[in-house]
Design an enzyme around this catalytic site. Structure first.
Site, PDB file in Angstrom:
ATOM      1  N   HIS A 170      50.589  51.520  40.478  1.00 41.52           N
ATOM      2  CA  HIS A 170      49.171  51.245  40.231  1.00 41.52           C
ATOM      3  C   HIS A 170      48.433  51.470  41.555  1.00 41.52           C
ATOM      4  O   HIS A 170      48.075  50.523  42.260  1.00 41.52           O
ATOM      5  CB  HIS A 170      48.960  49.816  39.727  1.00 41.52           C
ATOM      6  CG  HIS A 170      47.505  49.471  39.639  1.00 41.52           C
ATOM      7  ND1 HIS A 170      46.655  50.065  38.733  1.00 41.52           N
ATOM      8  CD2 HIS A 170      46.726  48.650  40.375  1.00 41.52           C
ATOM      9  CE1 HIS A 170      45.434  49.606  38.911  1.00 41.52           C
ATOM     10  NE2 HIS A 170      45.438  48.753  39.916  1.00 41.52           N
ATOM     11  N   ASP A 185      44.937  51.471  33.854  1.00 44.78           N
ATOM     12  CA  ASP A 185      44.926  52.909  34.150  1.00 44.78           C
ATOM     13  C   ASP A 185      45.107  53.713  32.857  1.00 44.78           C
ATOM     14  O   ASP A 185      44.464  54.741  32.642  1.00 44.78           O
ATOM     15  CB  ASP A 185      46.051  53.235  35.144  1.00 44.78           C
ATOM     16  CG  ASP A 185      46.029  52.291  36.326  1.00 44.78           C
ATOM     17  OD1 ASP A 185      45.123  52.410  37.158  1.00 44.78           O
ATOM     18  OD2 ASP A 185      46.894  51.395  36.390  1.00 44.78           O
TER      19      ASP A 185
HETATM   20  N1  LIG Z   1      46.549  45.909  38.321  1.00 45.27           N
HETATM   21  C1  LIG Z   1      45.276  46.178  38.070  1.00 45.27           C
HETATM   22  O1  LIG Z   1      44.976  47.008  37.186  1.00 45.27           O
HETATM   23  C2  LIG Z   1      44.166  45.510  38.825  1.00 45.27           C
HETATM   24  C3  LIG Z   1      44.435  44.637  39.831  1.00 45.27           C
HETATM   25  N2  LIG Z   1      43.418  44.007  40.509  1.00 45.27           N
HETATM   26  C4  LIG Z   1      43.811  43.018  41.513  1.00 45.27           C
HETATM   27  O2  LIG Z   1      43.720  41.720  40.910  1.00 45.27           O
HETATM   28  C5  LIG Z   1      43.592  40.735  41.926  1.00 45.27           C
HETATM   29  C6  LIG Z   1      42.473  39.750  41.616  1.00 45.27           C
HETATM   30  O3  LIG Z   1      41.227  40.403  41.638  1.00 45.27           O
HETATM   31  P1  LIG Z   1      39.863  39.570  41.550  1.00 45.27           P
HETATM   32  O4  LIG Z   1      39.913  38.590  40.434  1.00 45.27           O
HETATM   33  O5  LIG Z   1      38.790  40.564  41.575  1.00 45.27           O
HETATM   34  O6  LIG Z   1      39.888  38.807  42.938  1.00 45.27           O
HETATM   35  P2  LIG Z   1      39.124  37.483  43.346  1.00 45.27           P
HETATM   36  O7  LIG Z   1      39.145  37.429  44.836  1.00 45.27           O
HETATM   37  O8  LIG Z   1      37.824  37.353  42.632  1.00 45.27           O
HETATM   38  O9  LIG Z   1      40.086  36.363  42.767  1.00 45.27           O
HETATM   39  C7  LIG Z   1      41.339  36.128  43.290  1.00 45.27           C
HETATM   40  C8  LIG Z   1      41.580  34.650  43.134  1.00 45.27           C
HETATM   41  O10 LIG Z   1      42.897  34.400  43.562  1.00 45.27           O
HETATM   42  C9  LIG Z   1      42.867  33.181  44.246  1.00 45.27           C
HETATM   43  N3  LIG Z   1      44.044  33.057  45.063  1.00 45.27           N
HETATM   44  C10 LIG Z   1      44.270  33.526  46.315  1.00 45.27           C
HETATM   45  N4  LIG Z   1      45.473  33.166  46.733  1.00 45.27           N
HETATM   46  C11 LIG Z   1      46.026  32.475  45.717  1.00 45.27           C
HETATM   47  C12 LIG Z   1      47.259  31.813  45.562  1.00 45.27           C
HETATM   48  N5  LIG Z   1      48.168  31.806  46.538  1.00 45.27           N
HETATM   49  N6  LIG Z   1      47.504  31.188  44.391  1.00 45.27           N
HETATM   50  C13 LIG Z   1      46.594  31.172  43.406  1.00 45.27           C
HETATM   51  N7  LIG Z   1      45.386  31.761  43.495  1.00 45.27           N
HETATM   52  C14 LIG Z   1      45.126  32.394  44.646  1.00 45.27           C
HETATM   53  C15 LIG Z   1      41.563  33.217  45.036  1.00 45.27           C
HETATM   54  O11 LIG Z   1      41.159  31.937  45.479  1.00 45.27           O
HETATM   55  C16 LIG Z   1      40.637  33.792  43.996  1.00 45.27           C
HETATM   56  O12 LIG Z   1      40.046  32.770  43.190  1.00 45.27           O
HETATM   57  C17 LIG Z   1      43.377  41.526  43.219  1.00 45.27           C
HETATM   58  O13 LIG Z   1      44.616  41.636  43.886  1.00 45.27           O
HETATM   59  C18 LIG Z   1      42.933  42.895  42.727  1.00 45.27           C
HETATM   60  O14 LIG Z   1      43.188  43.900  43.684  1.00 45.27           O
HETATM   61  C19 LIG Z   1      42.116  44.219  40.198  1.00 45.27           C
HETATM   62  C20 LIG Z   1      41.792  45.103  39.198  1.00 45.27           C
HETATM   63  C21 LIG Z   1      42.789  45.829  38.459  1.00 45.27           C
HETATM   64  O1  LIG Z   2      41.774  49.031  43.476  1.00 47.48           O
HETATM   65  C1  LIG Z   2      41.685  47.803  43.369  1.00 47.48           C
HETATM   66  O2  LIG Z   2      41.881  46.963  44.258  1.00 47.48           O
HETATM   67  C2  LIG Z   2      41.366  47.252  42.023  1.00 47.48           C
HETATM   68  C3  LIG Z   2      42.297  47.878  41.093  1.00 47.48           C
HETATM   69  O3  LIG Z   2      43.484  47.779  41.242  1.00 47.48           O
HETATM   70  C4  LIG Z   2      41.764  48.696  40.020  1.00 47.48           C
HETATM   71  O4  LIG Z   2      40.569  48.588  39.689  1.00 47.48           O
HETATM   72  O5  LIG Z   2      42.535  49.473  39.461  1.00 47.48           O
END
Ligand SMILES: NC(=O)C1=CN([C@@H]2O[C@H](COP(=O)(O)OP(=O)(O)OC[C@H]3O[C@@H](n4cnc5c(N)ncnc54)[C@H](O)[C@@H]3O)[C@@H](O)[C@H]2O)C=CC1
Ligand SMILES: O=C([O-])CC(=O)C(=O)O
Length: 328
Positions: A188, A160
């Site tokens: 967030h 952010d």
């Molecule tokens: N804080 C931030 O700025 C941001 C946070 N996010 C969050 O990051 C997370 C991941 O996003 P993506 O990679 O796009 O999702 P994704 O669905 O592509 O990957 C998530 C991975 O976590 C795995 N997973 C699920 N449960 C698990 C467990 N208990 N232990 C280990 N691995 C597990 C899944 O199998 C998958 O491979 C989401 O919660 C998303 O909302 C995404 C963008 C920014």
């Molecule tokens: O909104 C979502 O789930 C992904 C996220 O956290 C971001 O892109 O900031």
């Protein structure tokens, strides 16, 4: 003399952020070009084959700094001896979903992974929670890993922060590296408060350069607050390359220090600074030295900002209550 390798855990490593993040770590973008690493990658059994594919690609890429790869679906094996833990695994928000919808799934994941880290990670392991709801997942992790110092448990709001830098640089037509000291306060989520009151470009205050209070107080704030949703709408997937890059920024600045005169935003355990309730993981402006963050103190907070700081704190208190209700 060559440095000893640092063990870095990435959970959810077979997912899309994981796929963007592990090569950055192996290239030295997170911990430095002279810091060897051993990657520990955790995912769940249905993703085991994909995880093994990522491991094969890491071998194929022949990264000179990469001294080993552990790819596993066993949380204990994944957490053993890790110095840095980047918690990306979880249940992601899909188009049209609110973070609260994914709370209960993530609370149980973070409770069990907290225990694995508590028992098996290296002493003084630094933890960054990326998976949403990031602040509250970090709080649950802190609750269930009481022997990890609370200062070592953080969540990602650097994305952010970087988005805010990007918006100001586009608006003013200046290099993003010349924009300094924006702040992300709070959660967030869409209640976060991107604040440019103290931001500068070339030493000059951003509000004076932009001369458009209306935009700063509405369009700018909502663009940053809604940027994650806008990316999901465009890609049908959440931000991955920018999330991975920002996670590297977060850990690098925490471990190696923030540049003189510059602060960054990190979700950290509130000590009551700026009258934010203690006991929340809340995003503050911080500087880092010797591997420790410190909240920047004594910034002036006007009435407009005060309301925004309080609103996002209220949402975090509600999330905390909801998370605890999922535990019982
Ligand atoms: N804080 C931030 O700025 C941001 C946070 N996010 C969050 O990051 C997370 C991941 O996003 P993506 O990679 O796009 O999702 P994704 O669905 O592509 O990957 C998530 C991975 O976590 C795995 N997973 C699920 N449960 C698990 C467990 N208990 N232990 C280990 N691995 C597990 C899944 O199998 C998958 O491979 C989401 O919660 C998303 O909302 C995404 C963008 C920014
Ligand atoms: O909104 C979502 O789930 C992904 C996220 O956290 C971001 O892109 O900031």
């Amino acid at each position: 003399m060559a440095k000893d390798p640092v063990r870095v855990l990435v959970t959810g490593a077979a997912g899309q952020i994981g796929y963007a993040l592990v090569p950055m770590i192996a290239r030295g973008i997170m911990l430095g070009a002279d810091q060897p690493v051993i990657l520990h990658m955790l995912d769940i059994p249905p993703a085991a084959e994909a995880l093994n594919g990522v491991k094969m690609e890491l071998v194929d890429a022949a990264f000179p700094l990469l001294k080993g790869v552990v790819a596993t679906t066993d949380a204990v094996e994944a957490c053993t001896g890790v110095n840095v833990a980047v918690m990306v695994g979880g249940f992601p928000r899909k188009e049209g979903m609110e973070r609260k919808d994914v709370m209960s799934k993530n609370v149980s994941i973070y409770k069990s992974q907290a225990s694995a880290l508590e028992k098996h990670a290296a002493a003084n392991c630094k933890v960054l929670v990326v998976a949403n709801p990031a602040n509250t997942n970090a709080l649950i992790l802190k609750e269930f890993a009481p022997s990890i110092p609370e200062k070592n448990i953080t969540c990602l709001t650097r994305l952010d922060h970087n988005r805010a830098l990007g918006q100001i640089s586009e608006k003013l037509g200046v290099q993003v590296s010349d924009v300094k000291n924006v702040i992300i306060w709070g959660n967030h989520s869409s209640t976060q408060y991107p604040d440019v009151t103290h931001a500068t470009v070339g030493g000059k205050p951003v509000p004076e350069l932009i001369k458009d209070d209306e935009w700063l107080k509405s369009g700018f704030i909502s663009t940053v607050q809604q940027r994650g949703a806008a990316i999901i709408k465009a890609r049908k997937l959440s931000s991955a390359l920018s999330a991975a890059s920002s996670a590297c920024d977060h850990i690098r600045d925490w471990v190696c220090g923030t540049p003189e005169g510059t602060w960054v935003s990190m979700g950290v355990y509130s000590d009551g600074s700026y009258n934010v309730p203690a006991g929340l993981i809340y995003s503050f402006p911080v500087t880092c030295r010797n591997g420790e963050w410190t909240i920047v103190q004594d910034l002036s907070i006007d009435e407009f900002s005060r309301k925004k700081l309080d609103l996002t704190a209220e949402e975090l208190s509600e999330e905390k209550a909801l998370a605890y209700s999922c535990l019982s």
